[in-house]
Design an enzyme around this catalytic site. Structure first.
Site, PDB file in Angstrom:
ATOM      1  N   GLY A 227     133.421  14.684  -2.377  1.00 43.18           N
ATOM      2  CA  GLY A 227     133.496  16.149  -2.358  1.00 43.18           C
ATOM      3  C   GLY A 227     133.532  16.818  -3.708  1.00 43.18           C
ATOM      4  O   GLY A 227     133.632  18.044  -3.785  1.00 43.18           O
ATOM      5  N   GLU A 261     134.721   8.632  -3.234  1.00 35.26           N
ATOM      6  CA  GLU A 261     133.439   8.495  -2.519  1.00 35.26           C
ATOM      7  C   GLU A 261     132.468   9.596  -2.935  1.00 35.26           C
ATOM      8  O   GLU A 261     132.076  10.433  -2.114  1.00 35.26           O
ATOM      9  CB  GLU A 261     133.680   8.589  -1.003  1.00 35.26           C
ATOM     10  CG  GLU A 261     134.710   7.608  -0.463  1.00 35.26           C
ATOM     11  CD  GLU A 261     135.163   7.956   0.958  1.00 35.26           C
ATOM     12  OE1 GLU A 261     134.627   8.912   1.566  1.00 35.26           O
ATOM     13  OE2 GLU A 261     136.062   7.265   1.465  1.00 35.26           O
ATOM     14  N   GLY A 263     129.225  11.606  -3.559  1.00 36.02           N
ATOM     15  CA  GLY A 263     127.820  11.587  -3.151  1.00 36.02           C
ATOM     16  C   GLY A 263     127.096  12.562  -4.058  1.00 36.02           C
ATOM     17  O   GLY A 263     126.480  12.200  -5.060  1.00 36.02           O
ATOM     18  N   ARG A 264     127.254  13.842  -3.741  1.00 35.92           N
ATOM     19  CA  ARG A 264     126.576  14.907  -4.480  1.00 35.92           C
ATOM     20  C   ARG A 264     126.737  14.806  -6.000  1.00 35.92           C
ATOM     21  O   ARG A 264     125.761  14.952  -6.731  1.00 35.92           O
ATOM     22  CB  ARG A 264     127.159  16.246  -4.020  1.00 35.92           C
ATOM     23  CG  ARG A 264     126.427  17.442  -4.573  1.00 35.92           C
ATOM     24  CD  ARG A 264     127.192  18.743  -4.284  1.00 35.92           C
ATOM     25  NE  ARG A 264     127.812  18.809  -3.004  1.00 35.92           N
ATOM     26  CZ  ARG A 264     127.283  19.388  -1.915  1.00 35.92           C
ATOM     27  NH1 ARG A 264     126.118  19.979  -1.988  1.00 35.92           N
ATOM     28  NH2 ARG A 264     127.937  19.399  -0.781  1.00 35.92           N
ATOM     29  N   ARG A 318     119.596  23.566   2.551  1.00 34.57           N
ATOM     30  CA  ARG A 318     120.902  24.034   2.052  1.00 34.57           C
ATOM     31  C   ARG A 318     121.034  25.556   1.969  1.00 34.57           C
ATOM     32  O   ARG A 318     122.062  26.097   2.349  1.00 34.57           O
ATOM     33  CB  ARG A 318     121.250  23.391   0.706  1.00 34.57           C
ATOM     34  CG  ARG A 318     121.316  21.845   0.748  1.00 34.57           C
ATOM     35  CD  ARG A 318     122.155  21.271  -0.372  1.00 34.57           C
ATOM     36  NE  ARG A 318     123.561  21.560  -0.179  1.00 34.57           N
ATOM     37  CZ  ARG A 318     124.250  22.443  -0.842  1.00 34.57           C
ATOM     38  NH1 ARG A 318     123.684  23.120  -1.815  1.00 34.57           N
ATOM     39  NH2 ARG A 318     125.512  22.662  -0.569  1.00 34.57           N
ATOM     40  N   TYR A 322     123.971  26.778   4.352  1.00 30.49           N
ATOM     41  CA  TYR A 322     125.254  27.044   3.680  1.00 30.49           C
ATOM     42  C   TYR A 322     125.171  28.214   2.716  1.00 30.49           C
ATOM     43  O   TYR A 322     126.059  28.376   1.886  1.00 30.49           O
ATOM     44  CB  TYR A 322     125.709  25.807   2.884  1.00 30.49           C
ATOM     45  CG  TYR A 322     125.534  24.494   3.585  1.00 30.49           C
ATOM     46  CD1 TYR A 322     126.317  24.167   4.694  1.00 30.49           C
ATOM     47  CD2 TYR A 322     124.598  23.567   3.150  1.00 30.49           C
ATOM     48  CE1 TYR A 322     126.158  22.954   5.335  1.00 30.49           C
ATOM     49  CE2 TYR A 322     124.435  22.347   3.780  1.00 30.49           C
ATOM     50  CZ  TYR A 322     125.218  22.047   4.881  1.00 30.49           C
ATOM     51  OH  TYR A 322     125.053  20.848   5.506  1.00 30.49           O
ATOM     52  N   CYS A 349     108.559  29.560  10.657  1.00 24.24           N
ATOM     53  CA  CYS A 349     108.604  30.782  11.473  1.00 24.24           C
ATOM     54  C   CYS A 349     110.024  31.129  11.894  1.00 24.24           C
ATOM     55  O   CYS A 349     110.369  31.112  13.085  1.00 24.24           O
ATOM     56  CB  CYS A 349     107.696  30.608  12.666  1.00 24.24           C
ATOM     57  SG  CYS A 349     106.012  30.393  12.098  1.00 24.24           S
TER      58      CYS A 349
HETATM   59  N1  LLP Z   1     132.939  10.680   2.127  1.00 20.60           N
HETATM   60  C1  LLP Z   1     132.882  11.177   3.372  1.00 20.60           C
HETATM   61  C2  LLP Z   1     133.707  10.569   4.424  1.00 20.60           C
HETATM   62  C3  LLP Z   1     132.037  12.267   3.652  1.00 20.60           C
HETATM   63  O1  LLP Z   1     131.995  12.765   4.880  1.00 20.60           O
HETATM   64  C4  LLP Z   1     131.254  12.831   2.611  1.00 20.60           C
HETATM   65  C5  LLP Z   1     130.367  13.976   2.865  1.00 20.60           C
HETATM   66  C6  LLP Z   1     131.334  12.254   1.329  1.00 20.60           C
HETATM   67  C7  LLP Z   1     132.190  11.190   1.125  1.00 20.60           C
HETATM   68  C8  LLP Z   1     130.520  12.754   0.170  1.00 20.60           C
HETATM   69  O2  LLP Z   1     130.779  14.081  -0.157  1.00 20.60           O
HETATM   70  P1  LLP Z   1     130.121  14.677  -1.508  1.00 20.60           P
HETATM   71  O3  LLP Z   1     130.751  13.937  -2.659  1.00 20.60           O
HETATM   72  O4  LLP Z   1     128.671  14.428  -1.453  1.00 20.60           O
HETATM   73  O5  LLP Z   1     130.473  16.095  -1.466  1.00 20.60           O
HETATM   74  N2  LLP Z   1     125.182  18.598   3.816  1.00 20.60           N
HETATM   75  C9  LLP Z   1     126.245  19.254   3.095  1.00 20.60           C
HETATM   76  C10 LLP Z   1     127.298  18.283   2.629  1.00 20.60           C
HETATM   77  C11 LLP Z   1     127.929  17.480   3.744  1.00 20.60           C
HETATM   78  C12 LLP Z   1     128.919  16.465   3.272  1.00 20.60           C
HETATM   79  C13 LLP Z   1     129.380  15.583   4.378  1.00 20.60           C
HETATM   80  N3  LLP Z   1     130.278  14.558   3.990  1.00 20.60           N
HETATM   81  C14 LLP Z   1     125.669  20.041   1.930  1.00 20.60           C
HETATM   82  O6  LLP Z   1     124.451  20.022   1.711  1.00 20.60           O
HETATM   83  O7  LLP Z   1     126.421  20.721   1.219  1.00 20.60           O
END
Ligand code: LLP
Length: 419
Positions: A227, A261, A263-264, A318, A322, A349
């Site tokens: 996150g 964890e 991701g982004r 996105r 959001y 569309c």
């Molecule tokens: N760990 C768990 C259990 C998660 O559910 C998520 C993301 C992450 C790690 C990674 O989160 P990050 O570091 O990427 O923020 N589609 C949405 C984001 C959804 C995130 C879902 N879970 C967007 O485009 O903002």
């Protein structure tokens, strides 16, 4: 991007096109590793942000683990070199066969999110005559102050169990021959920009872990999820250095290894979505459109000016989902020239199909290539074939080299699975 022209890539591979910089991903990994250097830790990359095999291989080669949420991601993670021993499995709805695969492969741990799931996992492990290492996902009821669709650690969210219920699940698991509690986990949400919610969550988890240890249930891992936010619009990123500095004194010399964890944070900044301008137009009141690029358009009270591009919400969801604010820049920066307020919209569309609203941009000519920045995370991974549009191609840039890492889908691909 690195030593490669974005406009050149758009001409060579077509648009819409996702392009990623290898150097940017590596530098972000180095940055996170340096920030957390003093703390025993493991980063488990959340594949959902960008599950491209090439990117995953790059990330696994740097010793990171993986956070997966489906059998498909497990397969992807294994194929791209993440060892099962550095893989954690999250999600509220794991099926029996997904649990079966996870137990057979002996993942680092499986994150249990409900009592019923714990029972099912017990049954699976017993049937396989194996012991599954587990964590319990705690729902700490903390507001991470992000978009409501990407908040996960509030009591109203479906994720995890309240702390008291978590304690019961740990006790229950500790009594089972086929389960071994090894970790405690939470995940607050995504695009979080403040350290404070992480600290509150960390304190909750630490206090639970300590009291479990006192009962004879010692854990090895403390996982505060992902996150970590990146810059968006006016809002800045969550700085990994500040996060690490805040966490370190809390952990003290307590013998728990930290898991994050991300991701982004690892991939968003590495990626751009290239698109081509198709048309310009103005709605009633949007001012006359006299055509020549650079003509100053007056904007009426209700009017809008539109730049229509060849990337839609099926390519990049996105902004529509959001209200995300991503920078848009021309691939070739104009030398001065006037800027105009316009909505940048796609060909889908639906009126919800936009890349940007009311954005001040240089007025383009049809055929110009524009880049949507910070598109390396949740860009391609959330794309679809909506409106029967084949998905975009993906390219990885490294120095002077640009490699096609996923080809553009064709019309044939649209029909490939139909019977
Ligand atoms: N760990 C768990 C259990 C998660 O559910 C998520 C993301 C992450 C790690 C990674 O989160 P990050 O570091 O990427 O923020 N589609 C949405 C984001 C959804 C995130 C879902 N879970 C967007 O485009 O903002």
């Amino acid at each position: 991007m690195e030593d490669v022209s974005l406009e050149g890539l758009a001409h060579r591979f077509g648009t819409p096109l996702y392009v990623y910089s290898e150097a940017a991903i590596l530098s972000q990994i180095r940055r996170f590793e340096a920030a957390f250097h003093g703390l025993p830790h493991l980063f488990c990359y959340a594949l959902k942000a960008n599950p491209s095999g090439r990117l995953c291989r790059l990330i696994s080669s740097r010793g990171l683990g993986a956070d997966i949420v489906s059998g498909g991601e497990m397969e992807r993670a294994l194929r791209s070199g993440f060892p099962a021993s550095r893989m954690i499995f999250s999600g509220v709805g794991k099926t029996e066969s997904e649990l079966d695969w996870a137990v057979r492969r002996r993942l680092l741990f499986i994150n249990v999110e409900s009592e019923e799931e714990l029972r099912r996992l017990e049954g699976v492990a017993k049937r396989l005559k194996k012991t599954a290492d587990i964590s319990v996902r705690v729902n700490p009821d903390i507001d991470p102050r992000t978009h409501r669709h990407i908040t996960t650690g509030l009591a109203v969210n479906k994720f995890g169990v309240p702390p008291a219920a978590a304690r019961d699940l740990f006790r229950r698991a500790a009594k089972q021959k086929h389960l071994r509690p090894v970790a405690i986990q939470c995940h607050l949400g995504s695009q979080i920009r403040e350290v404070k919610p992480y600290l509150s969550a960390l304190r909750q988890l630490l206090s639970l872990a300590r009291s479990l240890a006192a009962e004879g249930i010692p854990l090895r891992w403390l996982d505060i999820g992902g996150g970590m936010g990146v810059a968006e619009g006016e809002k800045g990123e969550l700085n990994p250095e500040s996060l690490a500095a805040a966490i370190a004194p809390e952990m003290g010399d307590y013998p728990l290894r930290l898991i994050l964890e991300p991701g982004r944070a690892l991939v968003a900044g590495s990626g751009a979505l290239l698109m081509k301008v198709l048309y310009r137009k103005a709605s009633a009141g949007g001012g006359p459109l006299r055509g020549t690029p650079g003509t100053r358009l007056r904007r009426g009270r209700d009017g809008r000016r539109f730049v229509i591009v060849d990337a839609g919400m099926n390519d990049f969801a996105r902004p529509s989902l959001y209200d995300a604010h991503h920078p848009i820049v021309p691939a070739v920066l104009p030398r001065g020239g006037p800027k105009f307020r316009a909505d940048v919209v796609g060909p889908i569309c639906e009126s919800g199909d936009f890349v940007a609203k009311d954005r001040l941009l240089p007025w383009p000519a049809p055929g110009d290539v524009w880049a949507v920045l910070m598109a390396g995370a949740y860009g391609f991974s959330m794309s679809s074939q909506y409106n029967s549009r084949p998905r975009a191609a993906e390219v990885l840039v490294s120095g002077h080299e640009a490699a096609l890492i996923r080809r553009r889908e064709t019309l044939k691909d649209l029909f490939a699975l139909e019977r």
